[in-house]
Design a protein around this motif. Structure first.
Motif, PDB file in Angstrom:
ATOM      1  N   LYS A   1       0.834  -1.208   0.000  1.00 53.49           N
ATOM      2  CA  LYS A   1       0.000   0.000   0.000  1.00 53.49           C
ATOM      3  C   LYS A   1       0.866   1.254   0.000  1.00 53.49           C
ATOM      4  CE  LYS A   1      -4.141  -1.861   2.244  1.00 53.49           C
ATOM      5  NZ  LYS A   1      -5.033  -1.793   3.436  1.00 53.49           N
ATOM      6  N   ILE A   2       1.945   1.212   0.775  1.00 53.34           N
ATOM      7  CA  ILE A   2       2.871   2.353   0.796  1.00 53.34           C
ATOM      8  C   ILE A   2       3.459   2.567  -0.589  1.00 53.34           C
ATOM      9  CG2 ILE A   2       5.105   3.153   1.667  1.00 53.34           C
ATOM     10  CD1 ILE A   2       4.413   1.867   4.353  1.00 53.34           C
ATOM     11  N   SER A   3       3.812   1.472  -1.251  1.00 52.67           N
ATOM     12  CA  SER A   3       4.375   1.566  -2.597  1.00 52.67           C
ATOM     13  C   SER A   3       3.409   2.258  -3.553  1.00 52.67           C
ATOM     14  CB  SER A   3       4.711   0.165  -3.120  1.00 52.67           C
ATOM     15  OG  SER A   3       5.115   0.223  -4.472  1.00 52.67           O
ATOM     16  N   VAL A   4       2.152   1.849  -3.507  1.00 52.95           N
ATOM     17  CA  VAL A   4       1.141   2.447  -4.389  1.00 52.95           C
ATOM     18  C   VAL A   4       0.999   3.940  -4.113  1.00 52.95           C
ATOM     19  CG1 VAL A   4      -1.322   2.490  -4.944  1.00 52.95           C
ATOM     20  CG2 VAL A   4      -0.134   0.297  -4.704  1.00 52.95           C
ATOM     21  N   GLU A   5       0.918   4.294  -2.846  1.00 51.79           N
ATOM     22  CA  GLU A   5       0.721   5.705  -2.499  1.00 51.79           C
ATOM     23  C   GLU A   5       1.946   6.542  -2.843  1.00 51.79           C
ATOM     24  OE1 GLU A   5      -1.062   6.570   1.278  1.00 51.79           O
ATOM     25  OE2 GLU A   5      -2.091   4.643   1.347  1.00 51.79           O
ATOM     26  N   MET A   6       3.129   5.973  -2.679  1.00 53.32           N
ATOM     27  CA  MET A   6       4.341   6.717  -3.020  1.00 53.32           C
ATOM     28  C   MET A   6       4.470   6.905  -4.527  1.00 53.32           C
ATOM     29  SD  MET A   6       7.363   5.600  -0.379  1.00 53.32           S
ATOM     30  CE  MET A   6       7.633   6.657   1.052  1.00 53.32           C
ATOM     31  N   LYS A   7       4.058   5.908  -5.273  1.00 55.89           N
ATOM     32  CA  LYS A   7       4.086   6.043  -6.731  1.00 55.89           C
ATOM     33  C   LYS A   7       3.149   7.153  -7.187  1.00 55.89           C
ATOM     34  CE  LYS A   7       5.366   1.250  -7.740  1.00 55.89           C
ATOM     35  NZ  LYS A   7       4.879  -0.079  -8.184  1.00 55.89           N
ATOM     36  N   GLU A   8       2.002   7.239  -6.547  1.00 57.62           N
ATOM     37  CA  GLU A   8       1.042   8.287  -6.896  1.00 57.62           C
ATOM     38  C   GLU A   8       1.595   9.671  -6.581  1.00 57.62           C
ATOM     39  OE1 GLU A   8      -2.462   7.288  -4.761  1.00 57.62           O
ATOM     40  OE2 GLU A   8      -3.075   5.689  -6.157  1.00 57.62           O
ATOM     41  N   GLU A   9       2.462   9.724  -5.563  1.00 56.68           N
ATOM     42  CA  GLU A   9       3.066  10.999  -5.175  1.00 56.68           C
ATOM     43  C   GLU A   9       4.448  11.180  -5.809  1.00 56.68           C
ATOM     44  OE1 GLU A   9       3.114  10.979  -0.945  1.00 56.68           O
ATOM     45  OE2 GLU A   9       0.930  10.882  -0.752  1.00 56.68           O
ATOM     46  N   LYS A  10       4.765  10.308  -6.775  1.00 57.72           N
ATOM     47  CA  LYS A  10       6.032  10.350  -7.512  1.00 57.72           C
ATOM     48  C   LYS A  10       7.240  10.132  -6.607  1.00 57.72           C
ATOM     49  CE  LYS A  10       4.167  13.288 -11.163  1.00 57.72           C
ATOM     50  NZ  LYS A  10       4.332  14.527 -11.957  1.00 57.72           N
ATOM     51  N   GLY A  11       7.027   9.360  -5.572  1.00 61.78           N
ATOM     52  CA  GLY A  11       8.149   8.982  -4.717  1.00 61.78           C
ATOM     53  C   GLY A  11       8.678   7.633  -5.171  1.00 61.78           C
ATOM     54  N   VAL A  12       9.316   7.622  -6.330  1.00 62.15           N
ATOM     55  CA  VAL A  12       9.725   6.368  -6.976  1.00 62.15           C
ATOM     56  C   VAL A  12      10.700   5.581  -6.109  1.00 62.15           C
ATOM     57  CG1 VAL A  12      10.831   5.354  -8.997  1.00 62.15           C
ATOM     58  CG2 VAL A  12       9.359   7.371  -9.252  1.00 62.15           C
ATOM     59  N   ARG A  13      11.651   6.277  -5.551  1.00 62.95           N
ATOM     60  CA  ARG A  13      12.668   5.590  -4.751  1.00 62.95           C
ATOM     61  C   ARG A  13      12.040   4.902  -3.532  1.00 62.95           C
ATOM     62  NH1 ARG A  13      18.267   8.508  -2.754  1.00 62.95           N
ATOM     63  NH2 ARG A  13      19.280   6.632  -1.909  1.00 62.95           N
ATOM     64  N   GLY A  14      11.164   5.623  -2.857  1.00 69.13           N
ATOM     65  CA  GLY A  14      10.488   5.047  -1.695  1.00 69.13           C
ATOM     66  C   GLY A  14       9.593   3.890  -2.082  1.00 69.13           C
ATOM     67  N   ALA A  15       8.948   4.010  -3.253  1.00 70.11           N
ATOM     68  CA  ALA A  15       8.072   2.942  -3.727  1.00 70.11           C
ATOM     69  C   ALA A  15       8.863   1.668  -3.989  1.00 70.11           C
ATOM     70  CB  ALA A  15       7.339   3.389  -4.986  1.00 70.11           C
ATOM     71  N   ARG A  16      10.045   1.832  -4.572  1.00 68.14           N
ATOM     72  CA  ARG A  16      10.894   0.664  -4.823  1.00 68.14           C
ATOM     73  C   ARG A  16      11.309   0.006  -3.509  1.00 68.14           C
ATOM     74  NH1 ARG A  16      14.891   3.374  -9.357  1.00 68.14           N
ATOM     75  NH2 ARG A  16      13.434   3.275 -11.131  1.00 68.14           N
ATOM     76  N   ARG A  17      11.637   0.845  -2.545  1.00 65.95           N
ATOM     77  CA  ARG A  17      12.021   0.323  -1.229  1.00 65.95           C
ATOM     78  C   ARG A  17      10.861  -0.469  -0.615  1.00 65.95           C
ATOM     79  NH1 ARG A  17      15.058  -1.903   2.569  1.00 65.95           N
ATOM     80  NH2 ARG A  17      14.993  -0.905   4.611  1.00 65.95           N
ATOM     81  N   ALA A  18       9.659   0.063  -0.738  1.00 63.63           N
ATOM     82  CA  ALA A  18       8.478  -0.609  -0.190  1.00 63.63           C
ATOM     83  C   ALA A  18       8.222  -1.934  -0.906  1.00 63.63           C
ATOM     84  CB  ALA A  18       7.264   0.301  -0.305  1.00 63.63           C
ATOM     85  N   ASP A  19       8.353  -1.937  -2.239  1.00 61.90           N
ATOM     86  CA  ASP A  19       8.160  -3.177  -3.005  1.00 61.90           C
ATOM     87  C   ASP A  19       9.191  -4.232  -2.613  1.00 61.90           C
ATOM     88  OD1 ASP A  19       5.923  -2.518  -4.493  1.00 61.90           O
ATOM     89  OD2 ASP A  19       7.094  -1.516  -6.053  1.00 61.90           O
ATOM     90  N   SER A  20      10.426  -3.788  -2.454  1.00 64.03           N
ATOM     91  CA  SER A  20      11.495  -4.716  -2.086  1.00 64.03           C
ATOM     92  C   SER A  20      11.231  -5.340  -0.717  1.00 64.03           C
ATOM     93  CB  SER A  20      12.838  -3.978  -2.075  1.00 64.03           C
ATOM     94  OG  SER A  20      13.874  -4.819  -1.604  1.00 64.03           O
ATOM     95  N   LEU A  21      10.803  -4.515   0.221  1.00 67.05           N
ATOM     96  CA  LEU A  21      10.502  -5.030   1.562  1.00 67.05           C
ATOM     97  C   LEU A  21       9.326  -5.995   1.522  1.00 67.05           C
ATOM     98  CD1 LEU A  21      10.947  -1.914   3.888  1.00 67.05           C
ATOM     99  CD2 LEU A  21      12.228  -4.056   3.980  1.00 67.05           C
ATOM    100  N   ALA A  22       8.322  -5.673   0.725  1.00 66.57           N
ATOM    101  CA  ALA A  22       7.157  -6.554   0.613  1.00 66.57           C
ATOM    102  C   ALA A  22       7.577  -7.928   0.104  1.00 66.57           C
ATOM    103  CB  ALA A  22       6.112  -5.933  -0.310  1.00 66.57           C
ATOM    104  N   GLU A  23       8.483  -7.950  -0.875  1.00 66.46           N
ATOM    105  CA  GLU A  23       8.959  -9.227  -1.415  1.00 66.46           C
ATOM    106  C   GLU A  23       9.763 -10.005  -0.375  1.00 66.46           C
ATOM    107  OE1 GLU A  23      11.087  -8.584  -5.012  1.00 66.46           O
ATOM    108  OE2 GLU A  23       9.390  -7.635  -6.046  1.00 66.46           O
ATOM    109  N   GLN A  24      10.637  -9.297   0.340  1.00 69.44           N
ATOM    110  CA  GLN A  24      11.456  -9.967   1.361  1.00 69.44           C
ATOM    111  C   GLN A  24      10.594 -10.544   2.481  1.00 69.44           C
ATOM    112  OE1 GLN A  24      15.159  -7.802   2.584  1.00 69.44           O
ATOM    113  NE2 GLN A  24      14.498  -6.299   1.064  1.00 69.44           N
ATOM    114  N   ILE A  25       9.623  -9.770   2.902  1.00 65.18           N
ATOM    115  CA  ILE A  25       8.749 -10.240   3.983  1.00 65.18           C
ATOM    116  C   ILE A  25       7.876 -11.388   3.496  1.00 65.18           C
ATOM    117  CG2 ILE A  25       6.796  -9.573   5.454  1.00 65.18           C
ATOM    118  CD1 ILE A  25       8.165  -6.780   5.632  1.00 65.18           C
ATOM    119  N   GLY A  26       7.453 -11.309   2.231  1.00 63.59           N
ATOM    120  CA  GLY A  26       6.666 -12.395   1.662  1.00 63.59           C
ATOM    121  C   GLY A  26       7.419 -13.712   1.674  1.00 63.59           C
ATOM    122  N   LYS A  27       8.731 -13.664   1.464  1.00 65.27           N
ATOM    123  CA  LYS A  27       9.548 -14.881   1.479  1.00 65.27           C
ATOM    124  C   LYS A  27       9.704 -15.451   2.890  1.00 65.27           C
ATOM    125  CE  LYS A  27      12.227 -13.552  -2.604  1.00 65.27           C
ATOM    126  NZ  LYS A  27      13.562 -13.137  -3.116  1.00 65.27           N
TER     127      LYS A  27
END
Length: 320
Positions: free
Chosen positions: A292-318
């Protein structure tokens, strides 16, 4: 459904305990004023009345509603006794209140009447009867103060037994920690520390952890973070507590829209291994929040933060 009803009942019992403690604090002040010779009827009105505006009236009503509407024999012995002692305190307090009213309102009138009374037999008889009424009221106040004080003393001792019986119950642990100042007013700081040691051992590490877990499970992330923080101060190297603290801080930050802080906290969850059981649901929630953070950051053009959020989501998913 049954668990929900029991949880609601536990909350009502704890509210009763809190009201009982508050009423004891109020009585301490009343007894102190009585000992100093400056007790007034107005001083007891917030403590006891028959109109539903006082501590003891509300306490008595809550007790009756909870304990006396249950099928006979379904309540535990200590609950039955608690209802009995609270009812006794209320009725002793009402008698005390009435005697104080007699002394404050009617005694001055009796004295005034005695000074101007005539010589008829009934007037002389009135004086004798009024004197007996006032004497009984004075004695009633003295006896009522001592009786009520004794009832409270026993009730406070019974509460300690209730605390011991429920020392593992998260609701009770949370209550005791939240009401520490109130407990100190009732038992004094030294005795309160002794009670906590009796319940939880030499320090409050166990209590803090139970409270933190309970707040975390119920979604009170700020309070969970607070108590895990207290736990870490006592045991800074406890890995599971560190992770739970990071998780609760991260969730609290997320709900405050502080996304960088939330991601920083969640990042700590991937650095160490979890040894806790029943954390899967919490980790799934963190994964969901990161996305959710990734989606909201992308909407606010926070690309770097969105990538960080996506990466964490993947790591936690594992980790699931």
């Amino acid at each position: 459904m049954e668990g929900s009803l029991q949880g609601n009942r536990d909350r009502i019992i704890l509210e009763i305990v809190k009201l009982l403690l508050r009423s004891e604090v109020a009585f301490q002040e009343i007894f102190s004023r009585y000992g100093e010779g400056r007790i007034r009827f107005s001083a007891v009105e917030h403590w006891v009345d028959d109109k539903g505006r006082s501590l003891l009236f509300n306490l008595k009503e809550q007790c009756h509603a909870l304990f006396r509407e249950k099928p006979k024999g379904s309540e535990r012995q200590n609950e039955w006794l608690l209802d009995l002692v609270i009812g006794s305190i209320f009725h002793e307090a009402m008698k005390l209140r009435e005697n104080l009213y007699q002394l404050e309102i009617y005694r001055p009138r009796y004295i005034q009447y005695r000074r101007s009374a005539g010589a008829t037999d009934y007037e002389k008889d009135y004086i004798k009867r009024f004197e007996r009424i006032i004497a009984r009221a004075e004695q009633g106040v003295a006896e009522g103060m001592e009786e009520t004080r004794s009832l409270y003393r026993d009730a406070m001792a019974q509460l300690i037994d209730l605390f011991k019986e429920n020392a593992e119950d998260p609701f009770w642990v949370r209550f005791l920690l939240e009401q520490e100042i109130l407990l100190q007013k009732v038992y004094g700081p030294k005795r309160t520390r002794e009670i906590f040691r009796l319940l939880f051992g030499k320090d409050l590490l166990k209590a803090y952890h139970i409270a933190g877990q309970s707040y975390l499970e119920s979604g009170h992330y700020d309070l969970a973070s607070l108590y895990f923080s207290k736990s870490l101060r006592l045991d800074p190297h406890h890995n599971d507590t560190f992770l739970l603290h990071s998780l609760s801080r991260g969730m609290s930050a997320y709900y405050q829209n502080s996304y960088p802080k939330a991601l920083s906290c969640f990042g700590k969850l991937t650095a160490l291994k979890w040894s806790l059981k029943a954390t899967r649901e919490q980790l799934q929630r963190v994964e969901e929040v990161c996305r959710k953070i990734s989606v909201e950051m992308k909407e606010e053009k926070g690309v770097r933060g969105a990538r960080r959020a996506d990466s964490l989501a993947e790591q936690i998913g594992k980790m699931l």
